[in-house]
Design a protein around this motif. Structure first.
Motif, PDB file in Angstrom:
ATOM      1  N   LEU A   1       0.842  -1.188   0.000  1.00 13.98           N
ATOM      2  CA  LEU A   1       0.000   0.000   0.000  1.00 13.98           C
ATOM      3  C   LEU A   1       0.880   1.241   0.000  1.00 13.98           C
ATOM      4  O   LEU A   1       1.758   1.379   0.856  1.00 13.98           O
ATOM      5  N   LEU A   2       0.651   2.151  -0.956  1.00 16.99           N
ATOM      6  CA  LEU A   2       1.359   3.427  -1.015  1.00 16.99           C
ATOM      7  C   LEU A   2       0.347   4.546  -0.808  1.00 16.99           C
ATOM      8  O   LEU A   2      -0.700   4.578  -1.481  1.00 16.99           O
ATOM      9  N   ASP A   3       0.642   5.454   0.110  1.00 22.31           N
ATOM     10  CA  ASP A   3      -0.264   6.559   0.419  1.00 22.31           C
ATOM     11  C   ASP A   3       0.022   7.755  -0.469  1.00 22.31           C
ATOM     12  O   ASP A   3       0.581   8.767  -0.030  1.00 22.31           O
ATOM     13  N   GLY A   4      -0.334   7.636  -1.725  1.00 23.01           N
ATOM     14  CA  GLY A   4      -0.240   8.752  -2.637  1.00 23.01           C
ATOM     15  C   GLY A   4       1.168   9.055  -3.114  1.00 23.01           C
ATOM     16  O   GLY A   4       2.133   8.373  -2.764  1.00 23.01           O
ATOM     17  N   PRO A   5       1.314  10.125  -3.920  1.00 24.14           N
ATOM     18  CA  PRO A   5       2.618  10.483  -4.483  1.00 24.14           C
ATOM     19  C   PRO A   5       3.672  10.797  -3.425  1.00 24.14           C
ATOM     20  O   PRO A   5       4.868  10.630  -3.685  1.00 24.14           O
ATOM     21  N   ASP A   6       3.237  11.242  -2.236  1.00 23.21           N
ATOM     22  CA  ASP A   6       4.203  11.575  -1.187  1.00 23.21           C
ATOM     23  C   ASP A   6       4.943  10.353  -0.670  1.00 23.21           C
ATOM     24  O   ASP A   6       5.935  10.487   0.056  1.00 23.21           O
ATOM     25  N   ALA A   7       4.452   9.162  -1.020  1.00 24.63           N
ATOM     26  CA  ALA A   7       5.132   7.936  -0.585  1.00 24.63           C
ATOM     27  C   ALA A   7       6.407   7.684  -1.378  1.00 24.63           C
ATOM     28  O   ALA A   7       7.188   6.796  -1.026  1.00 24.63           O
TER      29      ALA A   7
ATOM     30  N   LEU B   1      25.588   8.824 -18.296  1.00 16.85           N
ATOM     31  CA  LEU B   1      26.971   8.880 -18.739  1.00 16.85           C
ATOM     32  C   LEU B   1      27.818   9.701 -17.775  1.00 16.85           C
ATOM     33  O   LEU B   1      28.938   9.304 -17.418  1.00 16.85           O
ATOM     34  N   ALA B   2      27.282  10.841 -17.321  1.00 17.87           N
ATOM     35  CA  ALA B   2      28.017  11.684 -16.372  1.00 17.87           C
ATOM     36  C   ALA B   2      28.222  10.960 -15.045  1.00 17.87           C
ATOM     37  O   ALA B   2      29.297  11.032 -14.441  1.00 17.87           O
ATOM     38  N   ALA B   3      27.192  10.230 -14.591  1.00 17.14           N
ATOM     39  CA  ALA B   3      27.316   9.490 -13.337  1.00 17.14           C
ATOM     40  C   ALA B   3      28.333   8.370 -13.464  1.00 17.14           C
ATOM     41  O   ALA B   3      29.115   8.117 -12.545  1.00 17.14           O
ATOM     42  N   ARG B   4      28.336   7.687 -14.603  1.00 23.49           N
ATOM     43  CA  ARG B   4      29.287   6.598 -14.825  1.00 23.49           C
ATOM     44  C   ARG B   4      30.724   7.100 -14.792  1.00 23.49           C
ATOM     45  O   ARG B   4      31.626   6.417 -14.308  1.00 23.49           O
ATOM     46  N   ASP B   5      30.929   8.318 -15.296  1.00 22.10           N
ATOM     47  CA  ASP B   5      32.275   8.902 -15.317  1.00 22.10           C
ATOM     48  C   ASP B   5      32.626   9.615 -14.022  1.00 22.10           C
ATOM     49  O   ASP B   5      33.707  10.202 -13.906  1.00 22.10           O
ATOM     50  N   GLY B   6      31.712   9.594 -13.039  1.00 20.07           N
ATOM     51  CA  GLY B   6      31.987  10.239 -11.757  1.00 20.07           C
ATOM     52  C   GLY B   6      31.824  11.739 -11.777  1.00 20.07           C
ATOM     53  O   GLY B   6      32.229  12.432 -10.846  1.00 20.07           O
ATOM     54  N   ARG B   7      31.177  12.274 -12.832  1.00 20.34           N
ATOM     55  CA  ARG B   7      31.013  13.720 -12.952  1.00 20.34           C
ATOM     56  C   ARG B   7      29.631  14.193 -12.529  1.00 20.34           C
ATOM     57  O   ARG B   7      29.409  15.400 -12.385  1.00 20.34           O
ATOM     58  N   GLY B   8      28.697  13.276 -12.368  1.00 23.04           N
ATOM     59  CA  GLY B   8      27.330  13.672 -12.057  1.00 23.04           C
ATOM     60  C   GLY B   8      26.689  12.765 -11.032  1.00 23.04           C
ATOM     61  O   GLY B   8      27.203  11.688 -10.723  1.00 23.04           O
ATOM     62  N   PRO B   9      25.534  13.187 -10.500  1.00 24.70           N
ATOM     63  CA  PRO B   9      24.855  12.419  -9.448  1.00 24.70           C
ATOM     64  C   PRO B   9      24.089  11.222 -10.000  1.00 24.70           C
ATOM     65  O   PRO B   9      23.839  11.127 -11.206  1.00 24.70           O
ATOM     66  N   MET B  10      23.723  10.321  -9.101  1.00 22.78           N
ATOM     67  CA  MET B  10      22.916   9.152  -9.430  1.00 22.78           C
ATOM     68  C   MET B  10      21.561   9.263  -8.739  1.00 22.78           C
ATOM     69  O   MET B  10      21.408   9.984  -7.757  1.00 22.78           O
ATOM     70  N   PRO B  11      20.540   8.537  -9.228  1.00 24.03           N
ATOM     71  CA  PRO B  11      19.224   8.578  -8.586  1.00 24.03           C
ATOM     72  C   PRO B  11      19.280   7.999  -7.172  1.00 24.03           C
ATOM     73  O   PRO B  11      20.042   7.067  -6.893  1.00 24.03           O
ATOM     74  N   SER B  12      18.469   8.557  -6.315  1.00 20.68           N
ATOM     75  CA  SER B  12      18.259   8.008  -4.976  1.00 20.68           C
ATOM     76  C   SER B  12      16.758   8.047  -4.727  1.00 20.68           C
ATOM     77  O   SER B  12      16.186   9.111  -4.480  1.00 20.68           O
ATOM     78  N   VAL B  13      16.117   6.892  -4.860  1.00 15.62           N
ATOM     79  CA  VAL B  13      14.665   6.793  -4.752  1.00 15.62           C
ATOM     80  C   VAL B  13      14.317   6.068  -3.462  1.00 15.62           C
ATOM     81  O   VAL B  13      14.856   4.993  -3.181  1.00 15.62           O
ATOM     82  N   ASP B  14      13.423   6.643  -2.671  1.00 12.60           N
ATOM     83  CA  ASP B  14      12.987   6.056  -1.404  1.00 12.60           C
ATOM     84  C   ASP B  14      11.470   5.900  -1.450  1.00 12.60           C
ATOM     85  O   ASP B  14      10.736   6.889  -1.527  1.00 12.60           O
ATOM     86  N   ILE B  15      10.998   4.643  -1.437  1.00 11.53           N
ATOM     87  CA  ILE B  15       9.565   4.359  -1.496  1.00 11.53           C
ATOM     88  C   ILE B  15       9.109   3.843  -0.132  1.00 11.53           C
ATOM     89  O   ILE B  15       9.673   2.880   0.395  1.00 11.53           O
ATOM     90  N   THR B  16       8.102   4.488   0.436  1.00 13.54           N
ATOM     91  CA  THR B  16       7.563   4.098   1.735  1.00 13.54           C
ATOM     92  C   THR B  16       6.210   3.428   1.534  1.00 13.54           C
ATOM     93  O   THR B  16       5.371   3.922   0.774  1.00 13.54           O
ATOM     94  N   PHE B  17       5.991   2.301   2.209  1.00 13.92           N
ATOM     95  CA  PHE B  17       4.775   1.520   1.966  1.00 13.92           C
ATOM     96  C   PHE B  17       4.474   0.633   3.158  1.00 13.92           C
ATOM     97  O   PHE B  17       5.291   0.476   4.077  1.00 13.92           O
ATOM     98  N   ARG B  18       3.289   0.050   3.127  1.00 13.14           N
ATOM     99  CA  ARG B  18       2.904  -0.987   4.085  1.00 13.14           C
ATOM    100  C   ARG B  18       2.584  -2.267   3.319  1.00 13.14           C
ATOM    101  O   ARG B  18       2.170  -2.201   2.162  1.00 13.14           O
ATOM    102  N   ILE B  19       2.802  -3.402   3.939  1.00 12.35           N
ATOM    103  CA  ILE B  19       2.439  -4.677   3.316  1.00 12.35           C
ATOM    104  C   ILE B  19       0.916  -4.773   3.312  1.00 12.35           C
ATOM    105  O   ILE B  19       0.269  -4.659   4.357  1.00 12.35           O
ATOM    106  N   ALA B  20       0.330  -4.963   2.134  1.00 15.24           N
ATOM    107  CA  ALA B  20      -1.130  -4.902   1.999  1.00 15.24           C
ATOM    108  C   ALA B  20      -1.834  -5.946   2.853  1.00 15.24           C
ATOM    109  O   ALA B  20      -2.912  -5.686   3.392  1.00 15.24           O
TER     110      ALA B  20
END
Length: 319
Positions: free
Chosen positions: A73-79, A123-142
């Motif tokens: 269960l995800l409580d909307g986009p804020d999750a 490509l920039a992230a692979r070369d160490g020149r740019g950032p990588m994604p950091s995704v955090d999903i909050t949920f409950r087991i249905a």
């Protein structure tokens, strides 16, 4: 209190550390500091609670579940919280939302300079020149929302590319959204012609809790067909696949057709032999035994031929 600010019961992981080395998993791993939560997670998702020796925020217990997909269960986009991060030896040196800096404080709100195209960012992230994604999903087991909120953190570029689609889908659901959190198997062929399997996280929005069950319905077993004799043909008789009971024979072979069909759906394969090859590729590649993988792929057709010859003319059935 929203789900994103609730006390978290634990974390979901796609891997662990084994003897100090990263290990990819084929099913979800859950870590928690609560022994009761660990026991209940194991009851719902399979596995056994054990001391956490595979890493994961210092949480005391881990459960290696038997599930590659969990209904949550995800409580909307804020999750879903996402940003781009570049870390250095002293910590975070670049944090942005892809357009503006989020940190450090003196740069917050200023243009971050990240390329607009995802491929250029990778490509920039692979070369160490740019950032990588950091995704955090909050949920409950249905199936057990009372356990509390869990979260899953990932740097998956594939998931990052689908975030706008995910948040839009969550926005359209009235109330908590029922979703499937899945470790999807991807099999691809390298430039050397070798098949390699890996897992990617996928979140599928199914609908509201009023219309979607907290657990997927069980797979219906096929209705057994009545036993019937194979038509007489010239030459060597070929056993006909049926769901009839296996005759009494020391040479009988039983194959779970339901399991094969499910595996084919997961692997995206078209026939049984292709399914077996893809499964073997995933198992062996996951253990980094590339030499064994090459040998198995070379001989799998020969093994199938030998097995077919051995079964011809004998009382065998394929179930």
């Amino acid at each position: 209190m929203t789900q994103s600010s609730a006390v978290r019961a634990g974390r979901f992981h796609m891997g662990r550390l084994s003897e100090g080395r990263p290990q990819a998993l084929d099913a979800w791993r859950v870590t928690t500091d609560d022994a009761d939560v660990a026991a209940r997670v194991a009851g719902f998702l399979g596995g056994e609670p054990q001391p956490n020796e595979g890493g994961g925020g210092g949480l005391g217990y881990e459960v290696l579940t038997s599930r590659e997909s969990v209904r949550v269960l995800l409580d909307g986009p804020d999750a879903v919280a996402a940003h781009m991060v570049l870390r250095g030896s002293t910590g975070i040196i670049h944090e942005c939302d892809g357009v503006e800096f989020l940190s450090p404080v003196e740069k917050k709100g200023q243009p971050c300079g990240c390329p607009p195209l995802l491929e250029d960012r990778k490509l920039a992230a692979r070369d160490g020149r740019g950032p990588m994604p950091s995704v955090d999903i909050t949920f409950r087991i249905a199936a057990a929302p009372v356990l509390g909120a869990f979260h899953f953190m990932t740097g998956s570029w594939q998931l990052a590319a689908q975030l706008s689609v995910l948040t839009d889908a969550l926005e359209r659901v009235d109330g908590p959204a029922v979703c499937d959190l899945t470790m999807e198997l991807v099999v691809y062929t390298t430039k050397t012609g070798r098949s390699v399997g890996c897992r990617k996280p996928v979140v599928t929005v199914l609908g509201s809790s009023d219309t979607v069950a907290p657990e997927p319905p069980p797979t219906a077993e096929p209705t057994p067909a009545p036993a019937r004799s194979a038509p007489r043909r010239k030459g060597r008789p070929v056993p006909e696949p049926t769901t009839a009971s296996t005759p009494e024979s020391s040479h009988s072979v039983s194959v779970d057709a339901v399991l094969l069909r499910h595996a084919a759906q997961v692997l995206g394969t078209g026939d049984h032999q292709e399914t077996v090859i893809a499964a073997l590729s995933e198992i062996v590649a996951g253990r980094q035994q590339t030499t064994e993988l090459a040998r198995l792929r070379e001989h799998v057709g020969r093994i199938a031929a030998i097995a077919g010859q051995a079964l011809q003319g004998r009382n065998s059935s394929l179930t």
